[in-house]
Scaffold this motif. Structure first.
Motif, PDB file in Angstrom:
ATOM      1  N   ARG A 298       0.854  -1.182   0.000  1.00 34.25           N
ATOM      2  CA  ARG A 298       0.000   0.000   0.000  1.00 34.25           C
ATOM      3  C   ARG A 298       0.892   1.235   0.000  1.00 34.25           C
TER       4      ARG A 298
ATOM      5  N   VAL B  24       1.043   5.151   0.132  1.00 40.16           N
ATOM      6  CA  VAL B  24       0.273   6.337   0.498  1.00 40.16           C
ATOM      7  C   VAL B  24       0.731   7.532  -0.333  1.00 40.16           C
TER       8      VAL B  24
ATOM      9  N   VAL C 132      -4.454   5.777  -1.252  1.00 46.31           N
ATOM     10  CA  VAL C 132      -3.454   4.707  -1.316  1.00 46.31           C
ATOM     11  C   VAL C 132      -3.489   4.054  -2.695  1.00 46.31           C
TER      12      VAL C 132
END
Length: 473
Positions: free
Chosen positions: A8, A10, A30
């Motif tokens: 993930r 960001v 994300v």
């Protein structure tokens, strides 16, 4: 489905007017995948967004997932910046090189100074040199598949057994096979040999040069640099500095091959760093032999480039009447502090400016590196403590340093007003009672910073690419 956090990424910022903003992607979202593929790191991201049509899966802060279909120009950027610029953890070094500069650092400094990176991705992004020891065949194939180049390789020696010894890594010798794979797939490379006295010099250095020349023209350059030795070497492999005669031997070996390589490939290929010439007491090679300054960040040709830029700027400004105008400002006194490596050249330039501008007084001081030891001579490893202490002593002896102190920009952390030891420019200004300004590594920058009171201060507010101090010199 809930996504694993390791993949993930960001988003920290979305550029105004970008495709990302148009698609209503926001900071805090994300990135989960592109074209159904999870993103391993920034290279995956850059490679996958090249296409004219892509499908981007993002997760909003409330957990909602958006699948965005994007038509765009080939290679057009999305305008996204991520919290982790590499989009992955940095790979630390698995070696314990006998010349490692970080192992020669004293305790008690900031944690980031002790991190040893050996990450191939930083070779492409920042020009770092890597040893290949923590790379696998899949990493090499990925480089080939994505056509990433150039890759900068810290070779040290082509003798497999000796390389294992120098890097203290039993896999170091066999990893040299990756050079063959990169060459066979026409991946551009640059090499580096950190030379240790009595270890990989002499016949071993001659062997390494010969072996690496077989990778021409895809290995475009190899720098030969001396190992940097600080005073903090207790318990480490015993190494000694090179003498003047030994430096001459290295230069003769390098220069004896340059003509041959140039005639065959149009490249001089093998280059001795500036420190060899200073140690040997020789003038630097002419500009043509640096092949466009391929190895500038390794201290190869930095002084020749500085000399050439100063000469050109001096003649241009002379014709413009710049020096005459500077003289009309009246007498001024200032100080320049630099490392021992560049001292004689900077002092010569200051002398020429004082001749051109009556009333100008420029003090030039080589700051002795008491922190790491006098064997460390580059300006980029001078601490604020050494700078302040030595210039303060000059003032106490009655020297008028003037009202300005100019220092090379690489004395400071990139983009900040902080020295290597966390002393700040403000600390130096308070202790010495004068204005401190960092000067960029260019001939005209140097002249204007000396003669225009506010020039260096104004330049500090702009965005630059800072030349890194090469840690092994």
């Amino acid at each position: 489905m809930k996504k694993e956090k390791k993949n993930r990424h960001v988003i920290r910022e979305v550029a105004p007017g970008s495709i990302g903003e148009e698609m209503e992607i926001e900071a805090g979202d994300v990135l989960l995948s592109i074209n159904g593929q999870e993103i391993q790191d920034v290279f995956d991201y850059r490679y996958l967004i090249k296409s004219e049509y892509i499908e981007v899966l993002v997760e909003k802060p409330d957990g909602e997932e958006w699948l965005l279909e994007i038509d765009k120009d080939f290679d057009e950027d999305l305008g996204l910046e991520f919290e982790n610029g590499l989009m992955s953890e940095y790979r630390s070094c698995s070696n314990k090189c006998i010349f490692c500069f970080i192992d020669q650092m004293p305790p008690g400094m900031r944690d980031t100074l002790y991190f040893k990176d050996d990450d191939s991705r930083l070779s492409f992004l920042q020009g770092n040199y890597i040893t290949l020891t923590n790379m696998k065949e899949t990493d090499i194939q990925r480089i080939i598949h994505m056509h990433l180049a150039p890759i900068n390789i810290s070779v040290q020696t082509t003798n497999p057994e000796l390389r294992c010894k120098m890097l203290n890594n039993r896999f170091a010798g066999e990893k040299l096979k990756f050079l063959d794979t990169l060459y066979e797939n026409h991946i551009e490379m640059n090499g580096q040999i950190v030379v240790c006295r009595g270890v990989n010099d002499g016949k071993e250095l001659e062997r390494s040069i010969e072996d690496l020349s077989r990778y021409l023209p895809f290995m475009r350059s190899v720098s030969v640099v001396p190992a940097g030795l600080t005073r903090f070497r207790e318990g480490l492999y015993p190494l000694e500095l090179f003498s003047r005669e030994e430096a001459l031997d290295v230069i003769r070996m390098v220069e004896s091959r340059q003509k041959e390589f140039y005639e065959r490939y149009g490249l001089h290929f093998i280059h001795a760093s500036d420190e060899w010439y200073i140690t040997a007491g020789l003038d630097f090679p002419e500009e043509e032999r640096y092949d466009g300054y391929i190895q500038l960040e390794n201290g190869v040709g930095m002084m020749r480039l500085f000399i050439r830029e100063f000469g050109e700027a001096y003649e241009n400004l002379l014709q413009e009447g710049f020096f005459q105008k500077a003289a009309q400002k009246g007498p001024q006194t200032l100080t320049i502090a630099t490392g021992k490596l560049a001292y004689s050249t900077v002092k010569d330039f200051a002398g020429r400016l004082m001749e051109a501008v009556p009333g100008l007084t420029v003090h030039v001081y080589a700051i002795r590196n008491d922190f790491f030891g006098e064997t460390i001579t580059v300006s980029g490893l001078i601490t604020g403590r050494d700078l302040i202490t030595q210039l303060k002593a000059r003032q106490e002896q009655g020297t008028d340093l003037g009202d300005r102190l100019l220092i090379p920009s690489n004395m400071l952390r990139s983009g900040e007003q902080v020295f290597l030891d966390d002393a700040t420019v403000a600390d130096a200004e308070k202790a010495l009672n004068l204005k401190v300004a960092a000067v960029e590594p260019g001939g005209e920058d140097f002249i204007r910073a000396v003669l225009e009171t506010d020039y260096a201060m104004e330049r500090e507010n702009e965005n630059f690419v800072y030349i890194k101090a090469y840690e092994n010199t």
